[in-house]
Design a protein around this motif. Structure first.
Motif, PDB file in Angstrom:
ATOM      1  N   ARG A 150      40.271  25.922  30.902  1.00 27.57           N
ATOM      2  CA  ARG A 150      40.712  26.542  32.393  1.00 27.57           C
ATOM      3  C   ARG A 150      39.988  25.342  33.562  1.00 27.57           C
ATOM      4  O   ARG A 150      40.933  25.686  34.334  1.00 27.57           O
ATOM      5  CB  ARG A 150      39.966  28.323  32.504  1.00 27.57           C
ATOM      6  CG  ARG A 150      40.649  28.925  33.600  1.00 27.57           C
ATOM      7  CD  ARG A 150      40.531  29.833  33.601  1.00 27.57           C
ATOM      8  NE  ARG A 150      40.922  30.912  34.531  1.00 27.57           N
ATOM      9  CZ  ARG A 150      39.739  31.200  35.946  1.00 27.57           C
ATOM     10  NH1 ARG A 150      38.456  30.388  35.832  1.00 27.57           N
ATOM     11  NH2 ARG A 150      40.859  32.151  36.456  1.00 27.57           N
ATOM     12  N   ALA A 151      38.956  25.820  33.785  1.00 30.19           N
ATOM     13  CA  ALA A 151      38.296  24.636  35.049  1.00 30.19           C
ATOM     14  C   ALA A 151      38.825  23.455  35.255  1.00 30.19           C
ATOM     15  O   ALA A 151      39.151  22.733  35.712  1.00 30.19           O
ATOM     16  CB  ALA A 151      37.083  24.893  34.494  1.00 30.19           C
ATOM     17  N   TYR A 152      39.497  22.565  34.252  1.00 27.11           N
ATOM     18  CA  TYR A 152      39.703  21.410  34.171  1.00 27.11           C
ATOM     19  C   TYR A 152      41.579  21.274  34.446  1.00 27.11           C
ATOM     20  O   TYR A 152      41.689  20.725  35.488  1.00 27.11           O
ATOM     21  CB  TYR A 152      40.057  20.452  32.848  1.00 27.11           C
ATOM     22  CG  TYR A 152      40.187  19.269  33.305  1.00 27.11           C
ATOM     23  CD1 TYR A 152      39.270  17.950  33.509  1.00 27.11           C
ATOM     24  CD2 TYR A 152      41.688  18.622  32.626  1.00 27.11           C
ATOM     25  CE1 TYR A 152      39.626  16.719  33.875  1.00 27.11           C
ATOM     26  CE2 TYR A 152      41.304  17.278  32.740  1.00 27.11           C
ATOM     27  CZ  TYR A 152      40.061  16.045  33.002  1.00 27.11           C
ATOM     28  OH  TYR A 152      40.716  14.458  33.388  1.00 27.11           O
ATOM     29  N   ALA A 153      42.314  22.384  34.256  1.00 25.20           N
ATOM     30  CA  ALA A 153      43.531  21.812  34.842  1.00 25.20           C
ATOM     31  C   ALA A 153      43.502  22.931  36.101  1.00 25.20           C
ATOM     32  O   ALA A 153      44.839  22.059  36.884  1.00 25.20           O
ATOM     33  CB  ALA A 153      44.438  23.904  33.941  1.00 25.20           C
ATOM     34  N   ALA A 154      42.767  23.444  36.160  1.00 23.16           N
ATOM     35  CA  ALA A 154      42.232  23.935  37.804  1.00 23.16           C
ATOM     36  C   ALA A 154      42.043  22.814  38.522  1.00 23.16           C
ATOM     37  O   ALA A 154      42.933  22.459  40.107  1.00 23.16           O
ATOM     38  CB  ALA A 154      41.707  25.416  38.285  1.00 23.16           C
ATOM     39  N   THR A 164      44.327  26.328  45.220  1.00 16.79           N
ATOM     40  CA  THR A 164      44.514  27.873  46.426  1.00 16.79           C
ATOM     41  C   THR A 164      42.511  28.151  45.717  1.00 16.79           C
ATOM     42  O   THR A 164      42.155  28.066  45.353  1.00 16.79           O
ATOM     43  CB  THR A 164      45.157  28.172  45.349  1.00 16.79           C
ATOM     44  OG1 THR A 164      44.849  28.559  44.015  1.00 16.79           O
ATOM     45  CG2 THR A 164      46.764  27.787  45.193  1.00 16.79           C
ATOM     46  N   ASP A 165      42.762  29.169  45.957  1.00 17.51           N
ATOM     47  CA  ASP A 165      41.372  30.659  46.268  1.00 17.51           C
ATOM     48  C   ASP A 165      41.344  30.441  44.898  1.00 17.51           C
ATOM     49  O   ASP A 165      40.208  30.319  44.254  1.00 17.51           O
ATOM     50  CB  ASP A 165      41.877  31.653  46.582  1.00 17.51           C
ATOM     51  CG  ASP A 165      41.401  31.127  48.597  1.00 17.51           C
ATOM     52  OD1 ASP A 165      41.215  29.859  49.156  1.00 17.51           O
ATOM     53  OD2 ASP A 165      41.823  32.351  49.496  1.00 17.51           O
ATOM     54  N   VAL A 166      42.255  30.532  44.013  1.00 16.45           N
ATOM     55  CA  VAL A 166      42.019  30.973  42.547  1.00 16.45           C
ATOM     56  C   VAL A 166      41.418  29.382  41.843  1.00 16.45           C
ATOM     57  O   VAL A 166      40.730  29.208  40.996  1.00 16.45           O
ATOM     58  CB  VAL A 166      43.505  31.402  41.610  1.00 16.45           C
ATOM     59  CG1 VAL A 166      43.080  31.750  40.243  1.00 16.45           C
ATOM     60  CG2 VAL A 166      43.723  33.291  42.718  1.00 16.45           C
ATOM     61  N   ALA A 170      37.324  28.865  39.790  1.00 17.60           N
ATOM     62  CA  ALA A 170      37.876  28.099  38.399  1.00 17.60           C
ATOM     63  C   ALA A 170      37.249  27.295  38.333  1.00 17.60           C
ATOM     64  O   ALA A 170      36.786  26.873  37.580  1.00 17.60           O
ATOM     65  CB  ALA A 170      39.745  28.106  38.046  1.00 17.60           C
ATOM     66  N   ILE A 171      37.411  26.187  39.299  1.00 19.90           N
ATOM     67  CA  ILE A 171      36.242  24.735  39.554  1.00 19.90           C
ATOM     68  C   ILE A 171      34.897  25.417  39.544  1.00 19.90           C
ATOM     69  O   ILE A 171      34.109  24.156  39.076  1.00 19.90           O
ATOM     70  CB  ILE A 171      37.039  23.991  39.854  1.00 19.90           C
ATOM     71  CG1 ILE A 171      36.670  23.813  41.736  1.00 19.90           C
ATOM     72  CG2 ILE A 171      38.476  23.009  39.788  1.00 19.90           C
ATOM     73  CD1 ILE A 171      37.235  23.013  42.354  1.00 19.90           C
ATOM     74  N   ALA A 172      34.264  26.053  39.340  1.00 21.61           N
ATOM     75  CA  ALA A 172      33.195  26.515  40.237  1.00 21.61           C
ATOM     76  C   ALA A 172      31.930  25.712  38.725  1.00 21.61           C
ATOM     77  O   ALA A 172      30.973  26.034  39.624  1.00 21.61           O
ATOM     78  CB  ALA A 172      32.786  28.240  40.947  1.00 21.61           C
ATOM     79  N   PRO A 173      32.240  26.432  37.721  1.00 22.37           N
ATOM     80  CA  PRO A 173      30.856  25.972  37.393  1.00 22.37           C
ATOM     81  C   PRO A 173      30.835  24.536  36.937  1.00 22.37           C
ATOM     82  O   PRO A 173      29.815  23.966  36.295  1.00 22.37           O
ATOM     83  CB  PRO A 173      31.392  26.341  35.271  1.00 22.37           C
ATOM     84  CG  PRO A 173      32.761  27.653  36.037  1.00 22.37           C
ATOM     85  CD  PRO A 173      33.485  26.930  37.215  1.00 22.37           C
ATOM     86  N   PHE A 174      31.895  23.950  37.563  1.00 26.25           N
ATOM     87  CA  PHE A 174      31.511  21.802  37.011  1.00 26.25           C
ATOM     88  C   PHE A 174      30.414  21.508  38.478  1.00 26.25           C
ATOM     89  O   PHE A 174      30.205  20.318  37.962  1.00 26.25           O
ATOM     90  CB  PHE A 174      32.519  21.611  38.029  1.00 26.25           C
ATOM     91  CG  PHE A 174      33.947  21.282  36.865  1.00 26.25           C
ATOM     92  CD1 PHE A 174      33.873  20.990  35.362  1.00 26.25           C
ATOM     93  CD2 PHE A 174      35.260  21.596  37.054  1.00 26.25           C
ATOM     94  CE1 PHE A 174      34.758  20.687  34.333  1.00 26.25           C
ATOM     95  CE2 PHE A 174      36.342  21.351  35.914  1.00 26.25           C
ATOM     96  CZ  PHE A 174      35.986  21.151  34.876  1.00 26.25           C
ATOM     97  N   LEU A 175      30.399  22.565  39.408  1.00 23.39           N
ATOM     98  CA  LEU A 175      28.756  22.189  40.613  1.00 23.39           C
ATOM     99  C   LEU A 175      27.556  22.753  39.297  1.00 23.39           C
ATOM    100  O   LEU A 175      26.536  22.453  40.182  1.00 23.39           O
ATOM    101  CB  LEU A 175      29.505  22.962  41.214  1.00 23.39           C
ATOM    102  CG  LEU A 175      30.584  22.569  42.595  1.00 23.39           C
ATOM    103  CD1 LEU A 175      30.491  23.608  43.518  1.00 23.39           C
ATOM    104  CD2 LEU A 175      30.539  21.663  42.554  1.00 23.39           C
TER     105      LEU A 175
END
Length: 279
Positions: A150-154, A164-166, A170-175
């Motif tokens: 899900r994160a990579y797709a976002a 977008t905000d959503v 969704a990509i927050a875990p990458f940090l």
């Protein structure tokens, strides 16, 4: 909690912890209160941390003139803190967007900088471009994580200019090196600790002159450390190597498996690397 006046009279607050020689710590965000830095994974056992709340954040007063939130105009607040501490030279540690401010301070007052530690720094002030390919390649290091699809797709949408905000959420875990409760709590506190009005002005037109900043930093006599997290999507190691390259006395350290907040992901390694540099 020490409070001191900026040169325009704005009352600024800093938070001290630990013993030893002072280390001025500049938060990122931009314009996030310094509370999220905490004791930087235990670095306070080695230095007296002086965490500055930038004007309009945390316990610091908001200025009368909002234009003074611009990054280049905040340089004077660092100088006011140096004067308040009674130091001829200061050691600086700056995280993320705070590194833009540290770079401008070092450019304007090179003789006042003892050591400069840039932790997963933003590259805007020095004009480095982080490409979509580099961000995607960094993200793929996390392919085994359960949240990855899900994160990579976002992320693919975000780097293509369709944020977008959503998708940003969704990509927050990458940090983070670990997407656990501590990481979620730090991420959730961002909105409460950040001043969005100030953040918009911080990076507004005229804040940066990358070419002049690079030239100035290229002549800096102080030792510099650029510390990167191997898995940091925001400040990936290839960009951090570019950042460290022009410094005449610069070192690059990459912490394995760490993200954008390396003191949270791997405090022992973070403290060991940073304390050794600041010794």
């Amino acid at each position: 909690m020490p409070v001191f006046p900026a040169h325009d009279g704005t009352r600024l607050a800093c938070h001290e912890s630990g013993e030893g020689a002072p280390l001025i710590c500049l938060p990122g965000g931009p314009m996030r209160a310094s509370a999220y830095l905490g004791d930087l994974g235990g670095l306070s056992a080695h230095r007296r941390l002086v965490r500055l709340d930038l004007r309009g954040t945390g316990a610091s007063q908001s200025p009368r003139d909002p234009a003074t939130y611009r990054c280049d105009r905040l340089v004077g607040d660092i100088e006011a803190l140096r004067e308040h501490l009674g130091l001829e030279r200061v050691d600086l540690l700056a995280h993320c967007a705070g590194a833009n401010l540290a770079a401008l301070y070092a450019s304007r007052f090179p003789e006042r900088v003892g050591r400069l530690a840039l932790i997963t720094p933003s590259v805007v002030a020095v004009g480095i471009t982080v490409t979509a390919d580099v961000r995607l390649a960094t993200a793929r290091l996390r392919a085994d994580e359960p949240w990855y699809p899900r994160a990579y797709a976002a992320l693919e949408h975000v780097v293509a200019g369709r944020a977008t905000d959503v998708r940003r959420e969704a990509i927050a875990p990458f940090l983070h090196g670990r997407w656990d409760d501590a990481a979620r709590a730090l991420d959730a506190a961002d909105a409460e600790e950040k001043n969005p009005e100030a953040a918009a002005v911080y990076r507004s037109e005229g804040a940066y002159g990358p070419q002049a900043t690079r030239v100035a930093l290229g002549g800096l006599a102080a030792p510099e450390l650029v510390l990167a997290g191997e898995a940091d999507l925001n400040s990936p190691p290839p960009a951090m190597a570019q950042y460290a390259g022009p410094f005449p006395h610069g070192d690059l350290a990459v912490l394995p498996g760490a993200g954008h907040f390396p003191w949270l992901d791997d405090p022992a390694r973070f403290v060991a690397a940073t304390a050794a540099f600041l010794r």
